[in-house]
Structures are given as C-alpha cells and as structure tokens.
Motif scaffolding. Structure first.
Motif, PDB file in Angstrom:
ATOM      1  N   ARG A 106      22.921  66.792  39.592  1.00 56.17           N
ATOM      2  CA  ARG A 106      22.098  67.993  39.494  1.00 56.17           C
ATOM      3  C   ARG A 106      22.073  68.554  38.067  1.00 56.17           C
ATOM      4  O   ARG A 106      22.734  68.038  37.157  1.00 56.17           O
ATOM      5  CB  ARG A 106      22.629  69.057  40.463  1.00 56.17           C
ATOM      6  CG  ARG A 106      22.671  68.602  41.925  1.00 56.17           C
ATOM      7  CD  ARG A 106      21.278  68.355  42.489  1.00 56.17           C
ATOM      8  NE  ARG A 106      21.294  67.990  43.889  1.00 56.17           N
ATOM      9  CZ  ARG A 106      21.349  68.851  44.907  1.00 56.17           C
ATOM     10  NH1 ARG A 106      21.397  70.155  44.681  1.00 56.17           N
ATOM     11  NH2 ARG A 106      21.351  68.419  46.150  1.00 56.17           N
ATOM     12  N   LYS A 109      27.642  67.947  40.810  1.00 55.40           N
ATOM     13  CA  LYS A 109      27.389  69.058  39.897  1.00 55.40           C
ATOM     14  C   LYS A 109      28.363  69.036  38.715  1.00 55.40           C
ATOM     15  O   LYS A 109      29.557  68.777  38.896  1.00 55.40           O
ATOM     16  CB  LYS A 109      27.496  70.388  40.651  1.00 55.40           C
ATOM     17  CG  LYS A 109      26.482  70.499  41.789  1.00 55.40           C
ATOM     18  CD  LYS A 109      26.655  71.772  42.587  1.00 55.40           C
ATOM     19  CE  LYS A 109      25.640  71.858  43.714  1.00 55.40           C
ATOM     20  NZ  LYS A 109      25.774  73.097  44.511  1.00 55.40           N
ATOM     21  N   LYS A 162      25.278  65.090  46.467  1.00 56.12           N
ATOM     22  CA  LYS A 162      25.032  65.968  45.314  1.00 56.12           C
ATOM     23  C   LYS A 162      26.245  65.988  44.392  1.00 56.12           C
ATOM     24  O   LYS A 162      27.393  65.962  44.833  1.00 56.12           O
ATOM     25  CB  LYS A 162      24.680  67.373  45.791  1.00 56.12           C
ATOM     26  CG  LYS A 162      25.832  68.106  46.440  1.00 56.12           C
ATOM     27  CD  LYS A 162      25.468  69.534  46.813  1.00 56.12           C
ATOM     28  CE  LYS A 162      24.573  69.604  48.027  1.00 56.12           C
ATOM     29  NZ  LYS A 162      24.431  71.005  48.522  1.00 56.12           N
TER      30      LYS A 162
END
Length: 293
Positions: free
Chosen positions: A94, A133, A131
């Motif tokens: 991300r 990060k 995901k």
C-alpha cells in the motif's frame, strides 16, 4: 456490475459505497505529500465528479466519495493530467506513510519523505499475500507509529560520550527518557558510558553543555510484523541499525520476498512471522544482503 468487475475496480482504489452506484475513489499520496497544483486538481475533481467533498484517511491518503460508476474513468483521466494517480486496495503493498523528516522537523533524524519516495517507487502496488503497509518515522518520537506497520522504519541518532570533554554535570543523564545514560561519578573514572538500550532520540546530545555527548552517526531502525485493526499487534525490531537508505530498501525487498514465499492468502505479515519465527526472517535478510551488498 458483477462481482468480478467490482474486484478489478477495487484493486485500482475504487471502492463501492453503501449507496448503490456510487464509489469512493482512493488516490495515490506518498508520505502525505501533495503539491498545491495537485490539491487544486483534487478540489476540481471532487466538484466535477463527486459532491464537492474529500475524505482524509488515517494513513495520509485522500479519497473522493460519491463518484458515480459512469464517471470513474473520466475522474481517473482528469486527475492523471495533474500527476495524481488512483490508489490500490487488495493484497498489495500500500501507500507509504511518512512524517516530514529532517528537512522540516527539528527532531528529524532522517529524510523520511525521500525514503518514502524510494520505497514507493520500488514496491507500491506490487502483489503480496495480503495488504502490506510501510510507515516511516523520522525519529524516536515516532509520529507515524512504526511498530503498527507491516514494516516500520524509525530514525536513530547514535550518541558517543567523551570523558575528556565531560564536566560531569549529569544533565545528559537527567534528560535520558529511558535512563540508559549513566555518567561516571567523577573525572578520575576511565569507565566508558554504556549506551546499550539507547532508543536513539538524541536528547542527551542536545542537552549536553560541553559537547561530551556528541553524535556518532545516524541510521534506521526496522520493525516487522505490526498492524492495527481488529486484533492489534506491535512489530518487533529486527536487524541492527542500518546506515543508508539503500540498505533499508534492500531489507524491505528481502522482507517482501520472504512474505511472498511463506505467507498465506489473507494472512497479515505478523501472522506469517508467528508461524515462521522472527529469526528465520532475519537470517533470510542478512543472507540476501550479503549476496547483494
């Protein structure tokens, strides 16, 4: 719209709203940095394709809500002319978050925005099991909360004590937030100051009136496996203090490859590390960085 079409749109940062036929469009913002021109373009896009509002996300992002399905392509094209891209969702790396770093913040130990740009260029939108990060805090104040990211980076200032310059006023000892600094009691002592456990905040350096506590070097601490959400967990410190942005990017590349090799679909990186053990990750990174210095 069928579910397959929606999944493709979501990968490109276009998220279906509760109200049928409307989307909230996530934009690509690196380290919270936008130019005035980009802000004007976002304002115009929100007026033209949405309802004149934007949402600022918890990760320094911008979303334009209330965009009709038939306006999505036009919105994307309009923004691209001003250098504003759409974001990503799904199992990808991300947008990188970052503080303002040493170019703006007096406390900053590293150039957070420059490192965020380098990480974003290499990893943004790349596929991973779930995901992923990345957050960059410029100093020990940790405004970006490095430990809450899959990979967190924190600036570090390494102090060095010189007995010859010390007046033994104990000011550096008094300001140390972790009470690591222990100055010898008198000038007759040749005992070095043990700084093991230092968090690299630099407070002792700033406070020292004689220059006896000085800056040895600056670097980067790395934390792996953190997340927030429904079941929060803090990332664990890995490796030692890295000295260059290139080392940080190489370490992140090794981490991403490790996640791809060992992670399961819809499994956050911290859960992967609980299965493999943290030492396995560190060994993998060190071996890779030795092979590719």
């Amino acid at each position: 719209m069928n579910e397959a079409d929606y999944k493709e749109l979501k990968k490109g940062g276009m998220m279906r709203q509760k109200e049928a036929g409307l989307f909230s469009v996530r934009l690509h913002v690196v380290g919270g940095q936008l130019t005035a021109g980009q802000l004007r373009a976002i304002e115009e896009a929100a007026d033209r394709f949405g309802r004149g509002t934007v949402h600022l996300t918890s990760r320094q992002g911008v979303e334009i809500p209330f965009v009709p399905t038939d306006s999505l392509a036009a919105l994307k094209e309009f923004l691209s002319r001003s250098g504003v891209g759409v974001g990503v969702c799904g199992p990808t790396v991300r947008t990188v978050t970052a503080c303002q770093g040493c170019r703006v913040c007096p406390s900053g130990a590293i150039d957070s925005p420059a490192l965020a740009d380098a990480v974003d260029r290499q990893f943004y939108g790349k596929p991973v099991p779930h995901k992923f990060k990345v957050g960059i805090s410029g100093c020990a104040n940790n405004c970006i909360k490095a430990e809450e990211n899959d990979i967190g980076i924190k600036g570090f200032v390494q102090p060095r004590w010189s007995g010859n310059a010390c007046t033994f006023c104990n000011i550096s000892e008094a300001v140390c937030p972790t009470k690591v600094v222990r100055i010898p009691e008198d000038s007759g002592s040749v005992e070095a100051v043990d700084l093991a456990g230092c968090i690299g905040c630099g407070d002792c350096i700033e406070a020292c009136p004689s220059g006896a506590m000085a800056e040895e070097s600056r670097g980067y601490q790395i934390f792996a496996g953190g997340k927030f959400g429904r079941i929060p967990s803090l990332g664990k410190k890995i490796l030692g203090i890295l000295r260059t942005p290139e080392e940080v990017v190489a370490a992140i590349a090794a981490v991403v490859d490790f996640f791809r090799a060992h992670g399961k679909a819809k499994e956050r990186f911290g859960a992967t590390l609980r299965r493999t053990g943290l030492p396995a990750l560190e060994i993998n990174i060190k071996e890779r960085m030795v092979r590719n210095p």
